[in-house]
Design a protein around this motif. Structure first.
Motif, PDB file in Angstrom:
ATOM      1  N   LEU A 105     -28.685  31.539  -2.852  1.00 16.96           N
ATOM      2  CA  LEU A 105     -30.013  32.078  -2.544  1.00 16.96           C
ATOM      3  C   LEU A 105     -30.905  31.021  -1.902  1.00 16.96           C
ATOM      4  CD1 LEU A 105     -30.769  34.266  -5.681  1.00 16.96           C
ATOM      5  CD2 LEU A 105     -30.243  35.048  -3.379  1.00 16.96           C
ATOM      6  N   GLN A 106     -30.792  29.789  -2.348  1.00 18.14           N
ATOM      7  CA  GLN A 106     -31.593  28.727  -1.741  1.00 18.14           C
ATOM      8  C   GLN A 106     -31.224  28.523  -0.277  1.00 18.14           C
ATOM      9  OE1 GLN A 106     -31.054  25.315  -4.266  1.00 18.14           O
ATOM     10  NE2 GLN A 106     -32.871  25.795  -5.481  1.00 18.14           N
ATOM     11  N   ALA A 109     -32.543  31.574   1.760  1.00 12.89           N
ATOM     12  CA  ALA A 109     -33.950  31.919   1.521  1.00 12.89           C
ATOM     13  C   ALA A 109     -34.698  32.344   2.778  1.00 12.89           C
ATOM     14  CB  ALA A 109     -34.665  30.763   0.826  1.00 12.89           C
ATOM     15  N   ILE A 113     -36.402  36.046   2.927  1.00 10.95           N
ATOM     16  CA  ILE A 113     -37.861  36.168   3.080  1.00 10.95           C
ATOM     17  C   ILE A 113     -38.193  36.990   4.312  1.00 10.95           C
ATOM     18  CG2 ILE A 113     -39.978  34.875   3.554  1.00 10.95           C
ATOM     19  CD1 ILE A 113     -38.788  32.627   1.791  1.00 10.95           C
TER      20      ILE A 113
END
Length: 123
Positions: A105-106, A109, A113
């Motif tokens: 997820l990082q 991101a 977003i």
């Protein structure tokens, strides 16, 4: 002195204990404790207004409600299966997931977003 069968000798209605028995100590009377004094000193405005305004702001966060309700469609089936939205406050989305998924997820991101902003109308 007469023996009345309770283990002590009586004399004119007074119980005289035997020599081997101990007397009970008298109990202290139960007195209710005083409540703590109330503080009517000055407080910050945030401490006074927060309990009043918090419910109103929760009702007026339609983006957060839409994000939580439509998470599977907004995030996609693969991401929705591995992560779930926990909180959306102050423009920050908090997701619940496992350790390895957190690393993915990082890295993803910016794409996540962008997808969420596009779906919620903030592109």
């Amino acid at each position: 002195m007469a023996d009345d069968g309770d283990g002590g000798d009586t004399m004119r209605g007074v119980c005289v204990p035997e020599e081997g028995k101990k007397k009970r100590a008298p109990r202290a009377p139960i007195v209710p404790q005083e409540s703590a004094p109330r503080n009517f000193g000055p407080r910050g405005i945030a401490a006074v207004l927060a309990p009043v305004t918090r419910p109103a702001f929760r009702k007026r966060a339609p983006a957060a409600a839409q994000l939580m309700a439509d998470w599977a469609q907004l995030a996609g089936p693969e991401l929705a299966a591995r992560a779930a939205p926990l909180k959306f406050a102050g423009g920050t989305l908090t997701l619940g997931c496992t350790g390895p998924t957190a690393m993915e997820l990082q890295l993803a991101a910016p794409q996540i977003i962008g997808r969420l902003n596009l779906a919620l109308g903030r592109a």
